[in-house]
Design a protein around this motif. Structure first.
Motif, PDB file in Angstrom:
ATOM      1  N   GLN A   6      -0.758   7.902  25.402  1.00 57.55           N
ATOM      2  CA  GLN A   6      -0.137   9.136  26.041  1.00 57.55           C
ATOM      3  C   GLN A   6       1.283   8.863  26.016  1.00 57.55           C
ATOM      4  N   VAL A   7       1.985   7.803  25.810  1.00 60.95           N
ATOM      5  CA  VAL A   7       3.198   7.463  26.126  1.00 60.95           C
ATOM      6  C   VAL A   7       4.242   8.274  25.278  1.00 60.95           C
ATOM      7  N   THR A   8       5.317   8.955  26.138  1.00 53.01           N
ATOM      8  CA  THR A   8       6.341   9.688  25.563  1.00 53.01           C
ATOM      9  C   THR A   8       7.625   9.297  26.234  1.00 53.01           C
ATOM     10  N   ILE A   9       8.465   9.333  25.762  1.00 54.95           N
ATOM     11  CA  ILE A   9      10.097   8.977  26.505  1.00 54.95           C
ATOM     12  C   ILE A   9      10.959   9.940  25.787  1.00 54.95           C
ATOM     13  N   ASP A  10      11.646  10.558  26.640  1.00 54.63           N
ATOM     14  CA  ASP A  10      12.747  11.482  26.174  1.00 54.63           C
ATOM     15  C   ASP A  10      14.247  10.681  26.558  1.00 54.63           C
ATOM     16  N   THR A  11      15.212  10.937  25.384  1.00 55.36           N
ATOM     17  CA  THR A  11      16.533  10.583  25.689  1.00 55.36           C
ATOM     18  C   THR A  11      17.248  11.939  25.454  1.00 55.36           C
ATOM     19  N   PRO A  12      18.520  11.697  25.506  1.00 60.94           N
ATOM     20  CA  PRO A  12      19.423  12.873  25.273  1.00 60.94           C
ATOM     21  C   PRO A  12      19.170  13.732  24.218  1.00 60.94           C
ATOM     22  N   ARG A  13      19.009  13.065  22.904  1.00 60.69           N
ATOM     23  CA  ARG A  13      18.862  13.613  21.863  1.00 60.69           C
ATOM     24  C   ARG A  13      17.571  13.471  21.101  1.00 60.69           C
ATOM     25  N   LEU A  14      16.590  12.632  21.739  1.00 62.70           N
ATOM     26  CA  LEU A  14      15.372  12.314  21.098  1.00 62.70           C
ATOM     27  C   LEU A  14      14.211  12.624  22.061  1.00 62.70           C
ATOM     28  N   HIS A  15      12.966  12.892  21.351  1.00 60.73           N
ATOM     29  CA  HIS A  15      11.846  12.766  22.165  1.00 60.73           C
ATOM     30  C   HIS A  15      10.888  11.718  21.200  1.00 60.73           C
ATOM     31  N   LEU A  16      10.641  10.706  22.063  1.00 61.59           N
ATOM     32  CA  LEU A  16       9.836   9.544  21.176  1.00 61.59           C
ATOM     33  C   LEU A  16       8.134   9.644  21.811  1.00 61.59           C
ATOM     34  N   ARG A  17       7.403   9.886  20.865  1.00 58.56           N
ATOM     35  CA  ARG A  17       5.850  10.177  20.931  1.00 58.56           C
ATOM     36  C   ARG A  17       5.313   9.252  20.093  1.00 58.56           C
ATOM     37  N   PRO A  18       3.830   8.941  20.232  1.00 55.97           N
ATOM     38  CA  PRO A  18       3.091   8.547  19.223  1.00 55.97           C
ATOM     39  C   PRO A  18       2.859   9.321  17.971  1.00 55.97           C
ATOM     40  N   LEU A  19       2.615   8.640  16.878  1.00 54.08           N
ATOM     41  CA  LEU A  19       2.593   9.468  15.470  1.00 54.08           C
ATOM     42  C   LEU A  19       1.512  10.262  15.452  1.00 54.08           C
ATOM     43  N   CYS A  20       1.562  11.410  14.635  1.00 57.30           N
ATOM     44  CA  CYS A  20       0.338  12.080  14.473  1.00 57.30           C
ATOM     45  C   CYS A  20       0.364  12.267  12.964  1.00 57.30           C
ATOM     46  N   LEU A  21      -0.898  13.026  12.390  1.00 55.08           N
ATOM     47  CA  LEU A  21      -0.888  13.199  10.832  1.00 55.08           C
ATOM     48  C   LEU A  21       0.133  14.146  10.546  1.00 55.08           C
ATOM     49  N   ASP A  22       0.504  14.995  11.267  1.00 58.45           N
ATOM     50  CA  ASP A  22       1.766  15.914  10.750  1.00 58.45           C
ATOM     51  C   ASP A  22       3.035  15.033  10.325  1.00 58.45           C
ATOM     52  N   ASP A  23       3.199  13.656  10.601  1.00 55.15           N
ATOM     53  CA  ASP A  23       4.211  12.850  10.361  1.00 55.15           C
ATOM     54  C   ASP A  23       3.880  12.261   9.108  1.00 55.15           C
ATOM     55  N   ALA A  24       2.712  12.328   8.311  1.00 54.27           N
ATOM     56  CA  ALA A  24       2.605  11.585   7.330  1.00 54.27           C
ATOM     57  C   ALA A  24       3.673  11.774   6.192  1.00 54.27           C
ATOM     58  N   ASP A  25       3.941  13.177   5.935  1.00 57.43           N
ATOM     59  CA  ASP A  25       4.648  13.241   4.882  1.00 57.43           C
ATOM     60  C   ASP A  25       6.185  12.583   5.147  1.00 57.43           C
ATOM     61  N   ALA A  26       6.859  12.849   6.286  1.00 59.78           N
ATOM     62  CA  ALA A  26       8.075  12.173   6.642  1.00 59.78           C
ATOM     63  C   ALA A  26       7.938  10.581   6.794  1.00 59.78           C
ATOM     64  N   ILE A  27       6.877  10.044   6.941  1.00 53.78           N
ATOM     65  CA  ILE A  27       6.842   8.786   7.099  1.00 53.78           C
ATOM     66  C   ILE A  27       6.971   8.237   5.755  1.00 53.78           C
ATOM     67  N   LEU A  28       6.044   8.902   4.794  1.00 57.60           N
ATOM     68  CA  LEU A  28       6.319   8.314   3.366  1.00 57.60           C
ATOM     69  C   LEU A  28       7.520   8.657   2.902  1.00 57.60           C
ATOM     70  N   ARG A  29       8.239   9.628   3.132  1.00 45.58           N
ATOM     71  CA  ARG A  29       9.454   9.842   2.454  1.00 45.58           C
ATOM     72  C   ARG A  29      10.459   8.689   3.076  1.00 45.58           C
ATOM     73  N   ILE A  30      10.299   8.275   4.459  1.00 43.52           N
ATOM     74  CA  ILE A  30      11.275   7.105   4.757  1.00 43.52           C
ATOM     75  C   ILE A  30      10.859   5.764   4.140  1.00 43.52           C
ATOM     76  N   ARG A  31       9.275   5.547   4.091  1.00 43.47           N
ATOM     77  CA  ARG A  31       8.796   4.205   3.513  1.00 43.47           C
ATOM     78  C   ARG A  31       8.930   4.224   2.056  1.00 43.47           C
ATOM     79  N   SER A  32       9.123   4.987   1.441  1.00 40.76           N
ATOM     80  CA  SER A  32       9.094   5.108  -0.083  1.00 40.76           C
ATOM     81  C   SER A  32      10.677   4.795  -0.358  1.00 40.76           C
ATOM     82  N   ASN A  33      11.650   4.887   0.487  1.00 42.17           N
ATOM     83  CA  ASN A  33      13.095   4.808   0.130  1.00 42.17           C
ATOM     84  C   ASN A  33      13.200   3.230  -0.128  1.00 42.17           C
TER      85      ASN A  33
END
Length: 185
Positions: A6-33
């Protein structure tokens, strides 16, 4: 360690939160580079199942308190930029390792620094850590600069520590103590 699901952290420009399945495409995009994965302990990813499996493993591990990995979500457009993690938690010694990766499209814009300051504050304040360590490839000058800007001290070199895809690599160890972090603030 407590559950981190349940950990979430907010900064001025970012919201930090646990990963979810909706992130999978972006994770693949990043980790395929190859530029992102050049200094990681695995080859660039090639399949979406690798990203979905990571999210599923994270959910279980975060629930058990094994580690805390948070996705970096840019507030202006909800874009997934990368992730940061406190892992290899040692409750008895109040120690953890830190890791991170970010989409090359936003390198150099200060997002990772902002996220890691928030994650380190969480680690030292909420998790009561005394020490955070980082293990990087010596040639990863960008990561070294990121760590040093946060106050990490280069503490040593471990020779031929990693073998990834048949390539042998040394490892540079950095450390940040709670007392140093408090002095910085």
């Amino acid at each position: 360690m407590p559950s981190f699901e349940q950990v979430t952290i907010d900064t001025p420009r970012l919201h930090l939160r646990p990963l979810c399945l909706d992130d999978a495409d972006a994770i693949l995009r990043i980790r395929s580079n190859p530029d992102v994965m050049r200094y990681m302990p695995s080859a660039p990813w090639t399949e979406l199942v690798q990203a979905t499996a990571m999210v599923e493993r994270d959910k279980a591990a975060m629930l058990k308190g094994d580690f805390a990995r948070l996705g970096l979500i840019r507030k202006t457009d909800n874009l997934f930029l990368g992730s940061c993690i406190l892992f290899h938690l040692d409750a008895g010694c109040r120690r953890a390792e830190i890791g991170y990766e970010m989409d090359v499209a936003v390198w150099g814009q200060g997002y990772m620094h902002e996220a890691l300051v928030a994650l380190l504050n969480y680690g030292f304040d909420e998790m009561n850590l005394n020490r955070v360590e980082a293990d990087i490839v010596p040639h990863n000058l960008g990561s070294a600069k990121t760590l040093e800007r946060l106050g990490f001290i280069r503490e040593g070199l471990l020779r031929e520590r990693w073998i990834v895809e048949g390539n042998v690599s040394d490892s540079t160890i950095y450390g940040l103590l709670r007392s140093d972090w408090v002095k910085r603030a």
